[in-house]
Design an enzyme around this catalytic site. Structure first.
Site, PDB file in Angstrom:
ATOM      1  N   ASP A  97     -10.530   2.138  -3.648  1.00  0.00           N
ATOM      2  CA  ASP A  97     -11.325   1.601  -2.214  1.00  0.00           C
ATOM      3  C   ASP A  97     -12.912   1.569  -2.474  1.00  0.00           C
ATOM      4  OD1 ASP A  97      -9.019   1.133  -0.765  1.00  0.00           O
ATOM      5  OD2 ASP A  97      -9.038   3.364   0.136  1.00  0.00           O
ATOM      6  N   ASP A 137       0.679  -1.117   0.003  1.00  0.00           N
ATOM      7  CA  ASP A 137       0.124  -0.039  -0.047  1.00  0.00           C
ATOM      8  C   ASP A 137       0.898   1.229   0.043  1.00  0.00           C
ATOM      9  OD1 ASP A 137      -2.238   1.494   0.350  1.00  0.00           O
ATOM     10  OD2 ASP A 137      -3.061   0.623   1.876  1.00  0.00           O
TER      11      ASP A 137
HETATM   12  C1  DGJ Z   1      -5.766   1.734   1.534  1.00  0.00           C
HETATM   13  C2  DGJ Z   1      -6.336   0.644   0.872  1.00  0.00           C
HETATM   14  O1  DGJ Z   1      -6.740   1.208  -0.279  1.00  0.00           O
HETATM   15  C3  DGJ Z   1      -7.481  -0.205   1.814  1.00  0.00           C
HETATM   16  O2  DGJ Z   1      -7.682  -1.284   1.001  1.00  0.00           O
HETATM   17  C4  DGJ Z   1      -6.472  -0.665   3.054  1.00  0.00           C
HETATM   18  O3  DGJ Z   1      -5.430  -1.427   2.896  1.00  0.00           O
HETATM   19  C5  DGJ Z   1      -6.048   0.446   3.923  1.00  0.00           C
HETATM   20  N1  DGJ Z   1      -5.125   1.709   2.960  1.00  0.00           N
HETATM   21  C6  DGJ Z   1      -5.474   0.182   5.065  1.00  0.00           C
HETATM   22  O4  DGJ Z   1      -4.962   1.293   5.801  1.00  0.00           O
END
Ligand code: DGJ
Length: 735
Positions: A549, A479
């Site tokens: 997301d 991430d």
């Molecule tokens: C952003 C990501 O897009 C989510 O899927 C998740 O992993 C969060 N970060 C966790 O902090």
């Protein structure tokens, strides 16, 4: 496929079955472009395509001549400051303050295959007969710098991959203040510019606008390719559709700041450039130092936007993505993030995993919150050791237990980040990107580690590889949750600060390279606050990425539809999540959520224990469906049929390469009272083959019927009784 050079006309012709690209060494020894587009016959000369002539206010190259001006000449890698007043592809600041250059033809090189790009991701060949490369070497004798322009043409794809390299030999140093990866001059501007724009949770929406005199551009200065723009531009003719007509696509294989622009000049020509954004970029070259630009992949198609996308899909899936997972179907996963956020312990995790295993899910992914003091987003980033209060058996113990359940185990990292409330920051406060004596802005309470520094990358590599070595880990989610501010590296001298943003990305690539080489069987999924770094550069290391997301089925249609302009289905992480949706609070049927997510690297992002028995049965069937069809969906040829940007309906399909089977997704967004009859016309089938639909072996249809007459969509066959957010999947099998 061939690359021909004629000594007499001083022209290069690169061609394969579908495209021609013609370069000419101009009278002043610089490079002009004569043609780029659909394949034309080879001839010794196409010089008649070089336009010139007298125009008021034009400046001319040769004394006494009023014909040859660079302003009127389509060029390969133009400079500013002689007779062309348009934006240049590069700029070099010299010791005396001048930025005027003169790169003249010196030599060329034609060879089979394609070279690797130093420290940068790029498309490749597996066998040297797959492509041929032309390198044209230009030299500026005053500053003693060579410029190598590289063009690779693929044999079986309408693709030319380009890059530029500067090699400085002079004793006096020079400073590159702009170095685009490519510039392409086209003779008219009767085009619409297509690009992918958006924001967090609204990534890669399709935008189309007519070109106008002046500059139209897309860019990122955020330190990543960003959710706001994607490093991709296409120019299509106004009458080009998804299925027919001309389009030129340009896609930059890079994950950092970029600029893409189309400049239409006063005489109606178009100049398209794509490369590293010149703002924040300044690269000093001392004697014998060099600079390599990232690659741009140019696709020409006369088969519409789908034609262009299918070329990108094929190339990026098979000759950009690499490694063990490249050609493998992707495991169906469950991720705990939307189910638990930071609030979990081993018992809760095992419960989620167990329920998932019972329904056939193959991989459990433990997301953010397993390490350091990470109980919320204020602490812990950088401390890559397990939090034993949450997970007493550690990652080693948990991964074992997950494997005992019968699933593979995956783990989340955010390698480039640190919270101030962490052991790492307390030990190395100077490791973050910040400008001395200025406030360092935070985002989500986190700061960016200075990945332009090798010792920082080495430390993170050791920390991550220790976890990956000790536990049984099959998947990593990488991430990256913020954009870069106050960019400055405290270990660099003033003159090298313009290198930091590019060196940062090279640092990210180097860590990816080390980890993917040491752990070749781990499947890496990239992520950046959803899809804020979803680009071809990252795809070279991680064959799939978290698309957004936003997991709402309706919003996802647009995001996946837009993403498919460039990126293959196998690269798009797509999960079924709970309702009401956490991002937009919409409630869509479980069936539709899955029917959208099937067209991606499929998974779930919820606690299945919270579903009813009936819903769990539905999930079980979804998992079975995906297991049976993922080979086809993730490797077949994808067609966009109806756009959710312009319609209340979205539809897309995947056809097997041999046309023996296909899966079609049809989605109705809102229901309308007393609506008309609907049909969906398919694409890519074999007209002469007969197909039956959804196991109904009594009725078979010729491919031409399905493509030209279409399938009548029966309201009663849509899930949710044909109400809002209803959908249907048609599976077609050759009789
Ligand atoms: C952003 C990501 O897009 C989510 O899927 C998740 O992993 C969060 N970060 C966790 O902090």
């Amino acid at each position: 496929m061939a690359i021909k050079y004629s000594e007499k006309s001083r022209e290069f012709h690169l061609y394969n079955k579908e495209i021609s690209y013609i370069i000419k060494i101009l009278d002043n020894n610089q490079l002009g472009n004569l043609y780029y587009g659909k394949r034309i016959h080879h001839k010794e000369s196409f010089s008649y395509l070089l336009e010139g002539g007298m125009r008021p206010l034009a400046a001319y190259v040769f004394e006494g001549d009023t014909n040859f001006s660079l302003q009127h000449t389509r060029q390969e890698y133009p400079s500013y400051g002689t007779t062309d007043f348009r934006y240049p592809a590069f700029e070099i600041k010299q010791k005396n303050g001048s930025k005027i250059t003169c790169f003249e033809f010196e030599a060329y090189n034609i060879f089979k295959g394609k070279k690797k790009l130093e420290k940068l991701p790029a498309t490749y060949v597996e066998n040297e007969i797959e492509a041929q490369t032309l390198e044209i070497i230009l030299y500026d004798k005053l500053i003693k710098t060579r410029l190598v322009l590289s063009y690779t043409i693929y044999k079986d794809l309408p693709v030319i991959a380009r890059n530029a390299k500067f090699l400085h030999e002079g004793k006096e140093e020079i400073v590159l203040t702009k170095a685009m990866s490519c510039s392409l001059d086209l003779p008219d501007y009767d085009y619409e510019m297509v690009h992918l724009a958006g924001a967090w949770s609204r990534e890669r929406h399709v935008k189309i606008k007519s070109l106008e005199q002046g500059v139209q551009s897309i860019y990122s200065l955020r330190g990543t390719s960003s959710a706001e723009h994607n490093p991709f531009i296409a120019l299509k003719r106004p009458n080009t559709t998804e299925f027919e007509g001309e389009v030129y696509g340009l896609s930059l294989v890079y994950s950092g700041n970029f600029l893409g622009e189309v400049l239409v000049d006063t005489h109606g020509t178009s100049r398209i450039m794509l490369g590293i954004h010149p703002n924040m970029f300044e690269w000093r070259l001392k004697e014998n130092e060099r600079f390599q630009t990232p690659e741009v992949v140019m696709v020409y198609s006369d088969k519409g936007l789908n034609g262009m996308s299918q070329v990108y899909h094929k190339l990026y899936r098979s000759r950009l993505a690499r490694g063990f997972w490249r050609d493998k179907v992707r495991p169906i996963l469950i991720n705990n993030w939307e189910a638990t956020s930071f609030d979990f312990n081993e018992e809760r995790i095992l419960k989620i995993a167990k329920a998932a295993k019972d329904l056939g899910i193959e991989l459990f992914v433990l997301d953010d919150g397993w390490f350091g003091e990470r109980n919320n987003d204020k602490a812990g980033l950088g401390d890559w050791y397990v939090n034993t209060k949450k997970l007493p058996a550690g990652i080693v113990g948990l991964s074992k237990k997950i494997e005992e359940i019968g699933m593979k185990f995956g783990l989340w990292f955010e390698p480039e980040m640190v919270n101030k409330d962490s052991k790492l920051y307390r030990s190395h406060p100077d490791w973050i990107i910040h400008t001395p004596n200025r406030t360092a802005s935070h985002c989500r309470n986190q700061y960016i580690l200075d990945f332009s520094r090798k010792e920082v990358i080495d430390y993170i590599y050791e920390a991550m590889s220790k976890v990956l070595r000790e536990a049984s880990i099959s998947y990593v989610k990488w991430d990256m949750n913020r954009y870069m501010t106050e960019c400055y590296s405290v270990v660099k001298i003033a003159e090298n600060q313009g290198k930091v943003m590019h060196e940062y990305i090279l640092g990210v690539y180097s860590l990816y390279e080390k980890l993917t080489s040491e752990f070749p069987y781990i499947l890496f999924e990239s992520c950046s606050s959803g899809g804020a770094r979803f680009d071809p550069g990252i795809l070279y290391y991680a064959p799939q990425g978290w698309t957004s997301d936003n997991t709402d089925a309706v919003e996802r249609m647009k995001i996946q539809y837009g993403t498919s302009f460039v990126y293959p289905i196998s690269s798009m992480g797509a999960h079924v999540s709970e309702v009401p949706n956490q991002q937009v609070f919409r409630t869509t049927p479980l069936e539709t959520r899955a029917k959208v997510a099937y067209f991606g690297a499929f998974g779930y992002e919820l606690d299945l224990n919270n579903l009813s028995k009936k819903e769990r049965e539905i999930v079980k069937r979804q998992v079975e469906f995906m297991k049976a069809k993922r080979e086809l969906i993730q490797k077949g040829i994808f067609y966009r049929l109806v756009s959710p940007f312009e319609n209340n309906i979205n539809s897309w399909m995947v056809v097997a390469e041999d046309k023996s089977e296909a899966v079609v997704g049809y989605y109705k967004i809102l229901n309308t009272a007393n609506d008309g009859f609907k049909r969906i016309k398919l694409q890519g089938l074999d007209s002469n083959k007969k197909y039956y639909i959804n196991e109904d072996k009594q009725n078979a249809f010729f491919g031409d019927e399905l493509m030209f007459a279409g399938i009548p969509v029966k309201q009663e066959e849509l899930c949710n009784n044909g109400g809002d957010f209803s959908s249907i999947i048609y599976y077609l099998k050759e009789e």
